[in-house]
Design an enzyme around this catalytic site. Structure first.
Site, PDB file in Angstrom:
ATOM      1  N   LYS A 113      63.471  11.686  33.440  1.00  0.00           N
ATOM      2  CA  LYS A 113      63.531  10.980  34.577  1.00  0.00           C
ATOM      3  C   LYS A 113      64.574   9.809  34.483  1.00  0.00           C
ATOM      4  O   LYS A 113      64.968   9.423  35.366  1.00  0.00           O
ATOM      5  CB  LYS A 113      62.173  10.553  34.866  1.00  0.00           C
ATOM      6  CG  LYS A 113      61.119  11.510  35.754  1.00  0.00           C
ATOM      7  CD  LYS A 113      59.949  10.832  36.115  1.00  0.00           C
ATOM      8  CE  LYS A 113      59.078  12.094  36.410  1.00  0.00           C
ATOM      9  NZ  LYS A 113      57.523  11.538  37.144  1.00  0.00           N
ATOM     10  N   LYS A 226      62.129  24.464  37.477  1.00  0.00           N
ATOM     11  CA  LYS A 226      60.649  24.564  37.849  1.00  0.00           C
ATOM     12  C   LYS A 226      60.392  23.990  39.448  1.00  0.00           C
ATOM     13  O   LYS A 226      61.425  23.141  39.954  1.00  0.00           O
ATOM     14  CB  LYS A 226      59.917  23.427  37.026  1.00  0.00           C
ATOM     15  CG  LYS A 226      58.367  23.676  36.951  1.00  0.00           C
ATOM     16  CD  LYS A 226      57.844  22.417  35.986  1.00  0.00           C
ATOM     17  CE  LYS A 226      57.515  21.217  36.898  1.00  0.00           C
ATOM     18  NZ  LYS A 226      56.471  20.593  36.096  1.00  0.00           N
ATOM     19  N   LYS A 229      58.218  18.705  43.385  1.00  0.00           N
ATOM     20  CA  LYS A 229      58.049  18.080  44.476  1.00  0.00           C
ATOM     21  C   LYS A 229      59.315  17.194  45.018  1.00  0.00           C
ATOM     22  O   LYS A 229      59.463  16.727  45.911  1.00  0.00           O
ATOM     23  CB  LYS A 229      56.930  17.027  44.429  1.00  0.00           C
ATOM     24  CG  LYS A 229      55.377  17.672  44.300  1.00  0.00           C
ATOM     25  CD  LYS A 229      54.366  16.644  44.483  1.00  0.00           C
ATOM     26  CE  LYS A 229      54.444  15.903  43.013  1.00  0.00           C
ATOM     27  NZ  LYS A 229      53.008  15.694  42.696  1.00  0.00           N
TER      28      LYS A 229
END
Ligand code: AMP
Ligand code: TRP
Length: 358
Positions: A113, A226, A229
């Site tokens: 991140k 993956k 969201k």
């Protein structure tokens, strides 16, 4: 039913998708029959990346409705919102003081991140798939740590400590999560042991529960990523709230591999992912699916897959829509009242142990 406790949570940070359902929430529904189960909507975690406040409120309620529509039964399980119990943040602070910076520097989710922010790209995959494979490359990049850290927020760095607090606050025995969360559970175990050693027996050392058959659902737009969201393209995921038209449009656009045969093979990763989704929602084996679509092409297969998804999502969404905001807030309030008693007891004990006057 045994008397072991499980605890898990999902961040209300975007549209919960079929990957979250298959990889996490669906398993919880089965586990609630065997364990004393607590499921949390982790909004404190969600704000470790920027959120729109109005949107966060909506997503928090939506996540709770998704838990309920999926079959989490508030008579059997406790569901609540993380920020309703301030002990999570309080215990996280204490745990901060026994966490080494080096413990956190190892965390690949933080690295992913923080690097995403640093490089101003959308996903770790965009930085280069090598990152997830090679720690060395990470370390190379982290020689740049001063510039990376100057851009990333402390909340994101400390995120795993808050997760440890979530788990330890409730004497959790077992934590069901996806494989990507294993490192965080390992930290929770380390912190429980470290605290117990330093201040005396206080926390249960939790065990991870990774369902081996849990499938990683990959992005519809790229089978090497993956399903996520936070993907920028809505063509990456099928949200649990997508309507029929959207599902059909997204499945039509989903990338496929070369060739036209419907076969389940590592050489056809895009198709393999779609067949995995088909299998999960239909209960059919991949051999049965191959047989059904023998001599037919991608268009027929995709139509079939869209039908299967719509057949699952329609009643799911009807259940969600049948629950009013007031109802769900009532359930979350009750849940908070229940877990508050446990959290308060544990916090009192932890505070006493470190020498606070309580
Ligand atoms: P997150 O979306 O990162 O908050 O993850 C919430 C839960 O869903 C975790 O237990 C993840 O392991 C699981 N999960 C997230 N994305 C996927 C995916 N694409 N496939 C399977 N499980 C997933
Ligand atoms: N970090 C988890 C995820 O992204 C969510 C989470 C927060 C969690 N606290 C938790 C999961 C405690 C299990 C237990 O999936």
């Amino acid at each position: 039913m045994n008397n072991q406790r499980i605890f898990s949570g999902v961040q209300p940070s975007g549209s919960l998708h079929i990957g979250n359902y298959l990889g996490a929430i669906k398993n919880w529904v089965e586990l609630q029959n065997k364990f004393d189960a607590i499921f949390c909507v982790v909004d404190l975690h969600a704000i470790t990346v920027p959120q729109n406040p109005e949107e966060l409120k909506k997503k928090t309620i939506e996540a709770a409705k998704i838990y309920l529509a999926a079959g989490i039964d508030p008579e059997k399980s406790t569901i609540f919102i993380q920020s309703h119990i301030s002990e999570h943040a309080e215990l996280a602070w204490i745990l901060n003081t026994i966490t080494k910076t080096g413990d956190l520097l190892k965390m690949t989710q933080f690295k992913d991140k923080a690097l995403i922010d640093f490089k101003e790209v959308d996903s770790a995959e965009e930085i280069g798939r090598e990152y997830s494979k090679s720690q060395n490359l990470y370390l190379e990049e982290f020689k740049n740590w001063k510039s990376i850290f100057s851009k990333s927020y402390a909340g994101l760095f400390n995120y795993p400590i808050l997760m440890a607090a979530d788990i330890l606050l409730y004497d959790t025995d077992v934590v069901p999560v996806g494989e990507d969360q294993l490192q965080h559970i390992e930290l929770a175990r380390t912190l429980a042991r470290r605290f117990n050693k330093k201040f005396g027996e206080t926390f249960v050392v939790p065990e991870p529960y990774i369902q081996k058959e849990t499938m990683r659902i990959m992005g519809l737009d790229d089978p090497a990523k993956k399903m996520s969201k936070s993907a920028t393209s809505e063509y990456n995921y099928i949200s649990l709230t997508d309507d029929e038209e959207t599902v059909r449009r997204k499945i039509k656009k989903a990338v496929t591999d070369s060739g036209s045969e419907i076969i389940y093979s590592d050489e056809k990763p895009a198709l393999k992912n779609l067949i995995n989704i088909y299998t999960s929602f239909s209960g059919k084996t991949f051999q049965e699916i191959e047989k059904t679509y023998q001599g037919k092409g991608y268009a027929d297969f995709k139509n079939g897959l869209a039908d299967i998804l719509v057949k699952f999502l329609k009643p799911f969404q009807e259940k969600m829509n049948a629950i009013s905001d007031e109802q769900v807030l009532g359930i979350l309030q009750k849940g908070a009242e229940k877990v508050y008693l446990i959290a308060q007891e544990k916090m009192k004990d932890a505070k006493k142990k470190v020498g606070f006057i309580v």
